[in-house]
Design an enzyme around this catalytic site. Structure first.
Site, PDB file in Angstrom:
ATOM      1  N   ASN A   8       0.246  -1.042  -0.184  1.00 11.05           N
ATOM      2  CA  ASN A   8       0.061  -0.129   0.018  1.00 11.05           C
ATOM      3  C   ASN A   8       0.779   1.286  -0.210  1.00 11.05           C
ATOM      4  O   ASN A   8       1.432   1.361   0.695  1.00 11.05           O
ATOM      5  CB  ASN A   8      -1.169  -0.054   1.551  1.00 11.05           C
ATOM      6  N   LYS A  10      -0.173   4.238  -0.080  1.00 15.19           N
ATOM      7  CA  LYS A  10      -0.804   5.538   0.334  1.00 15.19           C
ATOM      8  C   LYS A  10      -0.666   7.024  -0.796  1.00 15.19           C
ATOM      9  O   LYS A  10      -0.476   6.445  -1.923  1.00 15.19           O
ATOM     10  CB  LYS A  10       0.158   5.848   1.270  1.00 15.19           C
ATOM     11  N   HIS A  91      -9.569   1.470   4.689  1.00 13.09           N
ATOM     12  CA  HIS A  91      -8.411   1.213   5.489  1.00 13.09           C
ATOM     13  C   HIS A  91      -8.680   2.491   6.513  1.00 13.09           C
ATOM     14  O   HIS A  91      -9.163   3.445   6.363  1.00 13.09           O
ATOM     15  CB  HIS A  91      -7.337   1.779   4.893  1.00 13.09           C
ATOM     16  N   GLU A  93      -6.977   4.823   7.589  1.00 12.29           N
ATOM     17  CA  GLU A  93      -6.539   6.569   7.408  1.00 12.29           C
ATOM     18  C   GLU A  93      -7.660   7.271   7.068  1.00 12.29           C
ATOM     19  O   GLU A  93      -7.955   8.496   7.335  1.00 12.29           O
ATOM     20  CB  GLU A  93      -5.514   6.465   6.043  1.00 12.29           C
ATOM     21  N   GLU A 160      -5.598  -3.809  11.148  1.00  9.90           N
ATOM     22  CA  GLU A 160      -4.525  -3.303  10.787  1.00  9.90           C
ATOM     23  C   GLU A 160      -4.505  -2.159  12.026  1.00  9.90           C
ATOM     24  O   GLU A 160      -5.322  -1.462  12.250  1.00  9.90           O
ATOM     25  CB  GLU A 160      -4.421  -2.841   9.977  1.00  9.90           C
ATOM     26  N   GLY A 166       2.763   2.442  11.058  1.00  6.68           N
ATOM     27  CA  GLY A 166       3.321   3.661  10.496  1.00  6.68           C
ATOM     28  C   GLY A 166       3.883   4.436  11.965  1.00  6.68           C
ATOM     29  O   GLY A 166       4.578   5.380  11.637  1.00  6.68           O
ATOM     30  N   SER A 205       3.479  -1.492   9.996  1.00  4.62           N
ATOM     31  CA  SER A 205       4.668  -1.927  10.711  1.00  4.62           C
ATOM     32  C   SER A 205       5.499  -2.599  10.176  1.00  4.62           C
ATOM     33  O   SER A 205       6.556  -3.476  10.933  1.00  4.62           O
ATOM     34  CB  SER A 205       5.738  -0.648  11.704  1.00  4.62           C
TER      35      SER A 205
HETATM   36  P1  13P Z   1       3.096   1.054   7.379  1.00  5.15           P
HETATM   37  O1  13P Z   1       3.779  -0.638   7.124  1.00  5.15           O
HETATM   38  O2  13P Z   1       3.851   1.953   7.103  1.00  5.15           O
HETATM   39  O3  13P Z   1       3.009   0.766   8.884  1.00  5.15           O
HETATM   40  O4  13P Z   1       2.038   0.767   7.293  1.00  5.15           O
HETATM   41  C1  13P Z   1       1.117  -0.071   7.128  1.00  5.15           C
HETATM   42  C2  13P Z   1      -0.880   0.404   6.853  1.00  5.15           C
HETATM   43  O5  13P Z   1      -1.334   1.160   7.164  1.00  5.15           O
HETATM   44  C3  13P Z   1      -0.402  -0.283   5.142  1.00  5.15           C
HETATM   45  O6  13P Z   1      -1.515  -0.637   4.878  1.00  5.15           O
END
Ligand code: 13P
Length: 247
Positions: A8, A10, A91, A93, A160, A166, A205
């Site tokens: 992903n 993003k 997601h 976010e 997640e 992150g 992560s």
């Molecule tokens: P990270 O791997 O950067 O923590 O992000 C996880 C994520 O949100 C994948 O969709």
């Protein structure tokens, strides 16, 4: 089932990064027994489509409508046209920053699956929920609401934990495995035996250094990778660990 590892990106990347990533990916050995997927930002879907051997294409979001006057939105049919096989839905976010609701997530998943896409439905608890030991209840309730009227074919669930995204703070393999067990039980309760075949992948992560131990867990079928997927070599290492973990 073969491991499933989804990148992903993003809102990161550029044509330059795609060219660099593709060049590095081509130089790496071809992986077997793992389904690798790359989800770039929507404007780059066409550039990534077909550019990476052995990697399927996915989107990070889709509209909750089929078509019409919805400025800025991208439909599941458009994603299909561009060669997408997967779409990430709900997601954290999008839920937190764009107020996406469980009901919208369910509609998006219905549309994606009806279009023949694999719908990757994301769920996860916040740190406040985890600290209050509410994670099992919060995640199962969120999952069931997000799956209202959603069929189990072509469905993937991504767990997640919000506090692990992150932050560099991965759930321990024991925490992840315990929640994946809860999710699997919930899916079987909801869909019956067919629920046992739904891949449940972990995100938060994930890196080459921790992927191996996560994939050794029985109920972890793969990963949804953010930051570490922006580099071809580190994404390849994670995919390679998923392939080994399924062997
Ligand atoms: P990270 O791997 O950067 O923590 O992000 C996880 C994520 O949100 C994948 O969709």
């Amino acid at each position: 089932m073969a491991g499933l590892v989804i990148a992903n990106w993003k809102m990161h990347g550029s044509l330059e990064l795609i060219a660099e990533f593709s060049k590095e990916w081509r130089a790496l050995p071809r992986l077997t027994d793992v389904n690798a997927v790359l989800c770039p930002p929507a404007p780059y879907l066409a550039s990534v489509s077909g550019a990476l051997e052995g990697v399927a294409l996915g989107a990070q979001n889709c509209a909750d409508r089929i078509e019409g006057a919805f400025t800025g939105e991208v439909s599941v049919q458009m994603l299909s046209d561009l060669g997408c096989g997967y779409v990430i839905i709900g997601h954290s976010e999008r839920r937190a920053l764009y107020n996406e609701t469980d009901a919208q997530v369910a509609v998006k998943a219905q549309l994606a699956i009806a279009q023949g896409l694999q719908a990757v439905v994301c769920v996860g608890e916040t740190l406040a929920h985890r600290d209050a030991d509410q994670q099992d209840k919060v995640v199962t309730e969120q999952l069931l609401r997000s799956l209202a009227e959603v069929p189990c074919e072509n469905l993937v669930v991504a767990y997640e934990p919000v506090w692990a995204i992150g932050t560099g703070r991965t759930a321990t393999p024991a925490q992840a495995e315990a929640m994946h067990g809860v999710i699997r039980e919930c899916l079987q309760g909801h869909f019956g035996e067919a629920g046992a075949g739904i891949p449940v992948i972990y995100g938060g992560s994930v890196k080459p250094e921790n992927a191996g131990v996560l994939f050794e867990c029985d109920n972890i079928d793969g990963a949804l990778v953010g930051g570490a997927s922006l580099n071809a070599n580190s994404f390849w290492q994670i995919a390679s660990a998923a392939s080994a973990g399924r062997a």
